[in-house]
Design an enzyme around this catalytic site. Structure first.
Site, PDB file in Angstrom:
ATOM      1  N   SER A  21      -9.660   2.196   2.992  1.00  0.00           N
ATOM      2  CA  SER A  21      -8.735   2.924   2.153  1.00  0.00           C
ATOM      3  C   SER A  21      -7.767   2.037   1.374  1.00  0.00           C
ATOM      4  CB  SER A  21      -7.933   3.908   3.012  1.00  0.00           C
ATOM      5  OG  SER A  21      -7.112   3.203   3.927  1.00  0.00           O
ATOM      6  N   LYS A  57       0.872  -1.170   0.000  1.00  0.00           N
ATOM      7  CA  LYS A  57       0.000   0.000   0.000  1.00  0.00           C
ATOM      8  C   LYS A  57       0.915   1.227   0.000  1.00  0.00           C
ATOM      9  CE  LYS A  57      -3.838   2.063   2.683  1.00  0.00           C
ATOM     10  NZ  LYS A  57      -4.700   1.915   3.876  1.00  0.00           N
ATOM     11  N   SER A 103      -9.992  -0.258   7.096  1.00  0.00           N
ATOM     12  CA  SER A 103      -9.371  -0.087   5.782  1.00  0.00           C
ATOM     13  C   SER A 103      -8.707  -1.322   5.187  1.00  0.00           C
ATOM     14  CB  SER A 103      -8.350   1.055   5.828  1.00  0.00           C
ATOM     15  OG  SER A 103      -9.004   2.299   5.856  1.00  0.00           O
TER      16      SER A 103
END
Lengths: 474, 489
Positions: B151, B76, B175
């Site tokens: 997210s 990420k 997330s």
């Protein structure tokens, strides 16, 4: 008239750690800009603070030295504000729960002892520096100092004069150096004093205060307070009001001027720093620090007076620093008389050190060597006056006391036959003065002593000279 | 090859049936061919990946490589990666090349797992749809009109599309779990403090927690083994006993007490999602687990408390992005104030600015007690609810999200409805508990995730339950048809 001055101090003592409070970067002073700032100090994305445990031990040491409460739990909080030398946009400090709670320290002013309360002491990180010179139309940022550990020591508003404020600042200054948590260097900013000052009519509630910053010597504390005190009185007596504000002391102009008023003050939005755990202090932690704590100045002074039969003055002088005290005790341990040792340290030694700009630790004449010199006075090998000559030679590196005495033939004459011969010579050569003395001009006795000492090149034992002259002139 | 498990890939590599370079090229090809459809990567790093793959092959050839060595992965874009742009999905860090590795990055680098690139995310991890990214929204591989969740939407979508066997994610309010649910993959958020936050760009420090996102519970167990561990650079990192998360995967769940909170099945939950979750409950019962009713009476307060506390921390954490030392700086600032205000106004997106404003407000003088302190008290109540519930059950089960993936643009104008997408995941972050998302079926061809929440340090148990469930179901093995258009393995 008769305004009462009320003063409280906030002292920032830079803790003498090798590395910063929340990073591993060095705290050494004077490096090239930004060479001692790691990712944490630069506040790169993703970095996290890790508490340097040494700073907590130092805070505990300070707490113990001022008899303070040491709460089991203290918390680091973020003080949020934007400034280029504050790279995270917040300073990590302590707010509601400081590491050191209420304590006190005794000060002495005009022979009177007064106890000054300490409200709290908390750990925090220093900011970096904005450099406005050298960059045309721009500001340089040096983050070397960013993250340097500070202990902020907040006093009660217990001081009533500049003298008391200075005595308190000096007492804290002495103490933090004594317990080895701060180098006390005011020029380099290791010890910074902010003064909170207000005035009131005695018995009335506290007046509005102003805070004076940027004071980097004890002399300037005095001057800044004097200026600000006059200003307060002028304002109040002309019917005005004191504005609560922070004022900068300008040493060049010897004046204070407004930095920022309270109304413009930031809302710092303090909250507990979620990157750091609360600091938990156990009794074992406290005991461990207590073990390492040296004898404190006040305790040491009392002991010196008791153990070495010294005056208050000598005890104060000798405990001014750990190095001086160690030097003194080193001399006594070698067998030197305590009073003579005290006189030599506070007299000739400190004069020579001041002259050459040396600290006692760097003295070319070590405690052991000076002790040998004092012992030669004690055993009448030399007189106190000759000893000064020997000391100067030792300072110049001519060798030990005995070597210098030997080399320059300074050994005191104690052979009474030899002294008697000199006395006889002096009396014979000054028959007129002998006559006058016998007719009542007794102050001529000193003249005869002087002549004998001169003829003996100062080496005749003064006590024996006195005794012989007395008997021969009677 | 993109549908193989971590274990299968490991076997292929260890037995030298395939090299890490071949595997890495295979996935790089898939990214190049397919990612245009879903925009799951912000940065692809083929050179770095191949260089790491070569190093992995050397170790594999020597015969003493770690089981994960040579398996390609992606991070990420919140994890600082040395020499690689680390944007956090923001214009603010569009020009930021990290000069160091996050702890998670260095741990996986040490195992020679080639880094294929950095995945897309909501800006500074603030969002539930990956639509707030400066690099455009990521699309859900199951339905490219739908969001992938957020997210960590880029990581979820990339795994679901078979562009990477595994990717890292972070979970502050859901997330990892919510995008895993929306994209039909498995993801675990471990106990707060289990995985170091060092180098993981902070959103809300007391909630943020990294974790793996992969196809199955078993894959997650392998990866968790490599990611969990004490790190002295993170003061909130936990000193935990070393656990092999794969060891108990095959344990029976017979007699396991699964708590079902009545509050989960009330208002706000899509009835179709409820049906899917109830089917999963029935499967677990068939495996011998026992369902017990539990209560989480303060659950309804969690979202409100979270949206005070997380923004409060964020408002301070994001202060370092000031245009002074790195990151976005506005053109021709007039003075310092202008530099700050325009750099931040132009560098941050709307949702980030909204949360900074909310957080600064909650911390300001006069409001602190009413908001921040009150929310901290709620946080304690929510945690206590869980602790009490775990007195009568071993794990808690429910839906990850109240609905399946919603459409792109559907909630962007309504922040509160977006916030409610994390209704079930947020309480877990308030409490710092471990939890995971397991694919459990579909509603309108969009995946639905089963939420398993356990007591502190119960990661191995959660993975065990999920793995047992995945032995009797195949939801985690299903893939969208179009992704098979890549080069065949």
């Amino acid at each position: 008239m008769s305004w009462e001055t009320v003063i409280g101090l906030e002292i920032h003592a830079q803790l003498a750690t090798q590395s910063k409070i929340f990073s591993g970067a060095s705290t050494a002073y004077g490096a090239e800009p930004n060479t001692q700032a790691c990712g944490v100090d630069l506040a790169l994305p993703g970095v996290l603070p890790v508490l340097n445990k040494k700073t907590v031990e130092m805070a505990i040491a300070f707490g113990l030295a001022v008899g303070a409460e040491l709460p089991k739990k203290s918390v680091f909080a973020r003080k949020n504000y934007f400034y280029p030398d504050s790279p995270k946009g917040y300073q990590i400090s302590q707010f509601e729960l400081p590491v050191v709670s209420t304590g006190a320290i005794d000060i002495e002013v005009n022979g009177e002892t007064k106890r000054i309360g300490i409200t709290r002491a908390h750990l925090e990180e220093d900011a970096g520096k904005s450099l406005h010179e050298d960059f045309h139309g721009m500001t340089g940022i040096d983050l070397n100092r960013s993250g340097t550990p500070l202990l902020e020591i907040v006093s009660e508003p217990d001081m009533r004069s500049a003298d008391e404020a200075i005595a308190y600042a000096k007492a804290i200054h002495e103490l933090v150096q004594f317990i080895g948590i701060c180098d006390g260097n005011m020029q380099e900013g290791s010890f910074r004093v902010d003064v909170n000052i207000s005035i009131r009519k005695p018995g009335e509630p506290l007046g509005t205060r102003t805070e004076l910053k940027n004071i980097n010597s004890f002399r300037f504390i005095d001057k800044a307070i004097a200026y600000e005190l006059d200003r307060h009185i002028d304002v109040l007596e002309s019917g005005g009001k004191i504005v609560q504000e922070t004022r900068l002391y300008d040493a060049d102009r010897d004046e204070t001027r407004s930095m920022r008023a309270k109304e413009e003050a930031n809302d710092y939005r303090y909250f507990p720093d979620p990157d750091l755990l609360p600091v938990m202090i156990t009794q074992e932690d406290i005991d461990a620090v207590r073990q390492t704590l040296p004898e404190l100045p006040a305790q040491m002074r009392a002991r010196f007076i008791e153990q070495y039969a010294l005056s208050d003055y000598d005890a104060n002088q000798l405990t001014a620093s750990r190095a001086t005290a160690a030097y003194f005790e080193g001399m006594v341990k070698q067998g030197a008389d305590s009073k003579l040792s005290a006189n030599w340290i506070t007299g000739d030694l400190s004069k020579a050190l001041n002259r050459d700009g040396l600290s006692i630790a760097d003295s070319p004449v070590k405690a052991e060597a000076l002790s040998d010199l004092v012992k030669r006075i004690m055993d009448n090998t030399i007189s106190g006056k000759i000893a000064k000559q020997v000391f100067d030679a030792m300072w110049q590196g001519e060798g030990s006391a005995d070597e210098v005495i030997e080399k320059h033939g300074l050994k005191q004459i104690t052979d009474s036959g030899a002294i008697e011969k000199i006395v006889d010579d002096v009396l014979a050569a000054n028959a007129g003065q002998v006559e006058a003395y016998k007719n009542g001009q007794e102050k001529l006795f000193g003249f005869f002593v002087g002549q004998v000492m001169k003829l003996s090149k100062g080496q005749a034992n003064p006590a024996q000279v006195n005794e012989l002259l007395k008997s021969k002139l009677s | 090859m993109h549908n193989l498990s971590i274990k299968q890939l490991s076997t292929l590599l260890q037995s030298k049936k395939v090299s890490s370079v071949e595997l890495t090229r295979y996935f790089l090809d898939r990214i190049q061919t397919l990612d245009g459809e879903i925009n799951s990567f912000v940065t692809v790093t083929p050179e770095l990946a191949l260089q790491m793959a070569e190093a992995a092959d050397v170790k594999l050839a020597a015969g003493n490589a770690h089981p994960l060595t040579g398996i390609p992965m992606a991070h990420k874009d919140i994890f600082c990666t040395d020499g690689v742009k680390t944007s956090c999905g923001s214009k603010m860090l569009d020009n930021f090349v990290a000069p160091y590795d996050a702890h998670v990055v260095s741990q996986l680098k040490a195992l020679d797992m080639p880094i294929l690139g950095k995945t897309n995310m909501d800006e500074f991890a603030m969002g539930s749809s990956t639509e707030s990214s400066f690099y455009g929204a990521t699309k859900n591989p199951w339905n490219r009109q739908a969001v992938p969740g957020g997210s960590s939407g880029g990581s979820a979508a990339a795994v679901a599309a078979g562009l990477v066997p595994f990717a890292t994610g972070t979970d502050t309010g859901g997330s990892i779990r919510q995008p895993a649910a929306f994209c039909g993959i498995s993801g675990i958020k471990p106990t707060y403090g289990a995985i170091s936050r060092f180098g993981m760009i902070s959103y809300a420090s007391s909630f943020d927690q990294g974790g793996p996102m992969a196809r199955s519970a078993e894959d997650n167990a392998w990866l968790l083994n490599a990611m969990v561990g004490f790190d002295e650079r993170d003061s909130t990192s936990l000193k935990m006993d070393k656990v092999d998360y794969t060891a108990g995967l095959n344990d029976s769940v017979k007699g396991l007490r699964i708590g079902v909170p009545a509050e989960y099945f009330g208002e706000g939950l899509d009835p179709d999602v409820a049906v899917v979750i109830k089917q999963a409950m029935a499967e677990l019962e068939k495996l011998g687990a026992e369902l017990v009713e539990v209560h989480l009476p303060n659950q309804h307060l969690a979202v409100s408390a979270y949206y005070v506390l997380a923004p409060a921390e964020a408002s301070s954490n994001l202060s370092r992005f000031d245009g002074v030392r790195y990151g976005y700086r506005c053109e021709n600032p007039k003075d310092l104030n202008d530099l700050y205000t325009r750099s931040r106004a132009e560098g941050f997106g709307a949702e980030v600015k909204r949360r900074i404003m909310v957080g600064a407000y909650a911390l300001s003088a006069g409001y602190y007690d009413a908001y921040y302190l009150k929310a901290q008290k709620v946080r304690r109540l929510v945690r206590d609810d869980f602790i009490k519930a775990f007195e009568s059950c071993d794990v808690i089960l429910g839906p990850v999200a109240p609905t399946p993936a919603f459409n792109l643009g559907e909630k962007t104008d309504d922040p509160v409805s977006m916030y409610l997408a994390d209704l079930f995941t947020i309480p877990v972050n308030l409490a710092g508990l471990p939890a995971m998302s397991v694919p459990a079926g579909f509603v309108n061809q969009r995946p639905v995730g089963l939420h398993l929440v356990g007591p502190y340090f119960s990661e191995a148990k959660l993975l065990n339950v999920a793995h047992q469930y995945q032995q009797v179901t195949d939801w985690h093995k299903q893939t969208p048809e179009w992704i098979e258009g890549g080069r065949q393995a």
